[in-house]
Design an enzyme around this catalytic site. Structure first.
Site, PDB file in Angstrom:
ATOM      1  N   GLY A  55     -13.856  19.135  18.008  1.00 33.51           N
ATOM      2  CA  GLY A  55     -15.215  19.185  18.534  1.00 33.51           C
ATOM      3  C   GLY A  55     -16.012  20.362  17.989  1.00 33.51           C
ATOM      4  N   GLU A  63      -7.523  16.184  15.501  1.00 33.50           N
ATOM      5  CA  GLU A  63      -7.220  15.385  16.697  1.00 33.50           C
ATOM      6  C   GLU A  63      -6.003  14.484  16.497  1.00 33.50           C
ATOM      7  OE1 GLU A  63     -10.257  15.827  15.413  1.00 33.50           O
ATOM      8  OE2 GLU A  63     -11.749  16.099  16.995  1.00 33.50           O
ATOM      9  N   GLU A  81     -17.387  19.115  14.853  1.00 30.67           N
ATOM     10  CA  GLU A  81     -18.395  18.100  15.196  1.00 30.67           C
ATOM     11  C   GLU A  81     -19.676  18.748  15.711  1.00 30.67           C
ATOM     12  OE1 GLU A  81     -15.367  16.170  17.660  1.00 30.67           O
ATOM     13  OE2 GLU A  81     -15.883  14.305  16.640  1.00 30.67           O
ATOM     14  N   ALA A 134     -12.802  20.555  21.581  1.00 28.53           N
ATOM     15  CA  ALA A 134     -12.908  20.245  23.007  1.00 28.53           C
ATOM     16  C   ALA A 134     -11.762  20.950  23.723  1.00 28.53           C
ATOM     17  CB  ALA A 134     -12.828  18.737  23.215  1.00 28.53           C
TER      18      ALA A 134
HETATM   19  N1  CAA Z   1      -8.576  23.768  23.961  1.00 30.42           N
HETATM   20  C1  CAA Z   1      -8.069  24.587  24.897  1.00 30.42           C
HETATM   21  N2  CAA Z   1      -7.559  25.815  24.615  1.00 30.42           N
HETATM   22  C2  CAA Z   1      -7.590  26.202  23.321  1.00 30.42           C
HETATM   23  C3  CAA Z   1      -8.117  25.400  22.302  1.00 30.42           C
HETATM   24  C4  CAA Z   1      -8.631  24.127  22.658  1.00 30.42           C
HETATM   25  N3  CAA Z   1      -9.186  23.290  21.775  1.00 30.42           N
HETATM   26  N4  CAA Z   1      -8.008  26.066  21.129  1.00 30.42           N
HETATM   27  C5  CAA Z   1      -7.418  27.243  21.417  1.00 30.42           C
HETATM   28  N5  CAA Z   1      -7.164  27.319  22.744  1.00 30.42           N
HETATM   29  C6  CAA Z   1      -6.511  28.415  23.477  1.00 30.42           C
HETATM   30  C7  CAA Z   1      -5.018  28.409  23.264  1.00 30.42           C
HETATM   31  O1  CAA Z   1      -4.369  27.483  24.100  1.00 30.42           O
HETATM   32  C8  CAA Z   1      -4.684  29.858  23.574  1.00 30.42           C
HETATM   33  O2  CAA Z   1      -4.657  30.009  24.969  1.00 30.42           O
HETATM   34  P1  CAA Z   1      -3.508  30.924  25.658  1.00 30.42           P
HETATM   35  O3  CAA Z   1      -3.800  32.324  25.171  1.00 30.42           O
HETATM   36  O4  CAA Z   1      -3.761  30.732  27.115  1.00 30.42           O
HETATM   37  O5  CAA Z   1      -2.200  30.399  25.161  1.00 30.42           O
HETATM   38  C9  CAA Z   1      -5.909  30.617  23.054  1.00 30.42           C
HETATM   39  O6  CAA Z   1      -6.959  29.662  22.941  1.00 30.42           O
HETATM   40  C10 CAA Z   1      -5.695  31.213  21.681  1.00 30.42           C
HETATM   41  O7  CAA Z   1      -5.224  30.173  20.836  1.00 30.42           O
HETATM   42  P2  CAA Z   1      -4.130  30.415  19.684  1.00 30.42           P
HETATM   43  O8  CAA Z   1      -3.114  31.409  20.165  1.00 30.42           O
HETATM   44  O9  CAA Z   1      -3.639  29.076  19.272  1.00 30.42           O
HETATM   45  O10 CAA Z   1      -5.054  31.104  18.595  1.00 30.42           O
HETATM   46  P3  CAA Z   1      -4.914  31.084  17.014  1.00 30.42           P
HETATM   47  O11 CAA Z   1      -5.988  31.996  16.519  1.00 30.42           O
HETATM   48  O12 CAA Z   1      -3.512  31.334  16.607  1.00 30.42           O
HETATM   49  O13 CAA Z   1      -5.256  29.581  16.577  1.00 30.42           O
HETATM   50  C11 CAA Z   1      -6.590  27.577  16.584  1.00 30.42           C
HETATM   51  C12 CAA Z   1      -6.566  29.115  16.765  1.00 30.42           C
HETATM   52  C13 CAA Z   1      -6.223  27.221  15.138  1.00 30.42           C
HETATM   53  C14 CAA Z   1      -8.030  27.146  16.888  1.00 30.42           C
HETATM   54  C15 CAA Z   1      -5.578  26.917  17.533  1.00 30.42           C
HETATM   55  O14 CAA Z   1      -5.761  27.433  18.835  1.00 30.42           O
HETATM   56  C16 CAA Z   1      -5.683  25.422  17.608  1.00 30.42           C
HETATM   57  O15 CAA Z   1      -5.112  24.735  16.788  1.00 30.42           O
HETATM   58  N6  CAA Z   1      -6.432  24.903  18.603  1.00 30.42           N
HETATM   59  C17 CAA Z   1      -6.555  23.476  18.827  1.00 30.42           C
HETATM   60  C18 CAA Z   1      -7.346  22.766  17.751  1.00 30.42           C
HETATM   61  C19 CAA Z   1      -7.520  21.310  18.080  1.00 30.42           C
HETATM   62  O16 CAA Z   1      -6.589  20.542  18.165  1.00 30.42           O
HETATM   63  N7  CAA Z   1      -8.797  20.897  18.267  1.00 30.42           N
HETATM   64  C20 CAA Z   1      -9.135  19.541  18.598  1.00 30.42           C
HETATM   65  C21 CAA Z   1      -9.360  19.416  20.072  1.00 30.42           C
HETATM   66  S1  CAA Z   1      -9.643  17.749  20.576  1.00 30.42           S
HETATM   67  C22 CAA Z   1     -11.304  17.477  20.308  1.00 30.42           C
HETATM   68  O17 CAA Z   1     -12.029  18.346  19.882  1.00 30.42           O
HETATM   69  C23 CAA Z   1     -11.793  16.103  20.636  1.00 30.42           C
HETATM   70  C24 CAA Z   1     -13.185  15.827  20.183  1.00 30.42           C
HETATM   71  O18 CAA Z   1     -13.411  15.394  19.104  1.00 30.42           O
HETATM   72  C25 CAA Z   1     -14.330  15.996  21.093  1.00 30.42           C
END
Ligand code: CAA
Length: 261
Positions: A112, A135, A115, A68
């Protein structure tokens, strides 16, 4: 229909539609607007009689979806979540699709993203795929069925491990745990998914829908209720013209011609 955050493609000859999450710069983070577009595309393809299977994938090679959209989510309140039924309102559409769906996961499928993949009927994964429910690192928990579907896929201990520590499963682990049906090198994954989609779409669509409904019933019922459901569906299948055609074609040693009746 035109979209800004997804791309769609239809292979009419194969009967396969593809929905591609298209925010690679944000690792295909699942914003509300993006999920509205996914729901709208599923509506279109579910109602298209020529489509027999939908493939869902993510653009960019690094992520199916990073979850998400955290930036969009950060200021949400309980009242807002409750009022808008966040995230169920526009996320469950893919799970409710009556036609078979395949998630083709390249790179990260986190939160998400994992999911959403699990809402599809089959997950195929690239050798670089990583599945996780991180999460907990945000002091949140999965909100789109992760604790429920993941537990049914991989069992309690692995689901607890993933949800409590944020540990990711790699493609081999996901295959071994039953989360994923098949794996392929990243540059061959879409060919595999589309080939599987074509194979599924080449069957009687009514029979495919019945199979999907019956297998999904296994997640919702006791064994005896599920077996009863299957028996009723099996009996009803004999009223389909396609079933008569399928059996006749076998006996006459010729290819079957489906009329989806
Ligand atoms: N939401 C918003 N932005 C996100 C994102 C997310 N879930 N995942 C990545 N991005 C954005 C980053 O903020 C970054 O933006 P900027 O360039 O503006 O800084 C861009 O995408 C690239 O991200 P990374 O530099 O982190 O890329 P990476 O390849 O090194 O890592 C990743 C990729 C492992 C997916 C890492 O971005 C990450 O850990 N993302 C978050 C994962 C997470 O916590 N997901 C759970 C979300 S909560 C949820 O999903 C609730 C639910 O159940 C419905």
């Amino acid at each position: 229909m035109s979209y800004e955050l997804i791309e769609t493609n239809v292979d009419t000859a194969a009967g396969v539609a593809t929905i591609t999450l298209n925010r690679p710069e944000a690792r295909n983070a699942l914003s509300n607007a993006l999920m509205n577009e996914v729901s709208a595309a599923v509506d279109v393809f579910e109602n298209d009689e020529d489509i027999g299977c939908i493939v869902l994938t993510g653009k960019g090679g690094k992520a199916f979806a990073g979850g998400a959209d955290i930036k969009e989510m950060a200021d949400r309140t309980y009242a807002q979540n409750h009022k808008e039924n966040f995230v169920t309102a526009n996320w469950e559409r893919i799970a409710e699709c009556r036609k078979p769906t395949i998630a083709a996961v390249v790179g990260y499928a986190l939160g998400g993203g994992c999911e959403l993949a699990m809402m599809c009927d089959i997950i195929v994964a690239a050798d670089n795929a990583k599945f996780g429910q991180p999460e907990i690192n945000l002091a949140l928990l999965p909100g789109a069925g992760g604790t429920q579907r993941l537990t049914r896929f991989v069992g309690k201990s692995t689901a607890m491990d993933m949800c409590l520590t944020g540990r990711m499963l790699n493609a081999e682990e996901a295959l071994a745990s039953g989360l994923v049906a098949r794996i392929a090198p990243a540059d061959e994954l879409m060919d595999l998914a589309l080939e599987m989609g074509k194979s599924i779409a080449s069957k009687s669509k009514l029979a495919s829908m019945a199979v999907k409904e019956a297998v999904n019933t296994a997640y919702e019922t006791t064994l005896s209720q599920g077996v009863m459901f299957e028996r009723k569906a099996f009996h009803a299948a004999f009223s389909l013209e396609d079933a008569k055609e399928g059996m006749a074609a076998f006996i006459e040693n010729r290819p079957a011609r489906w009329h989806n009746k």
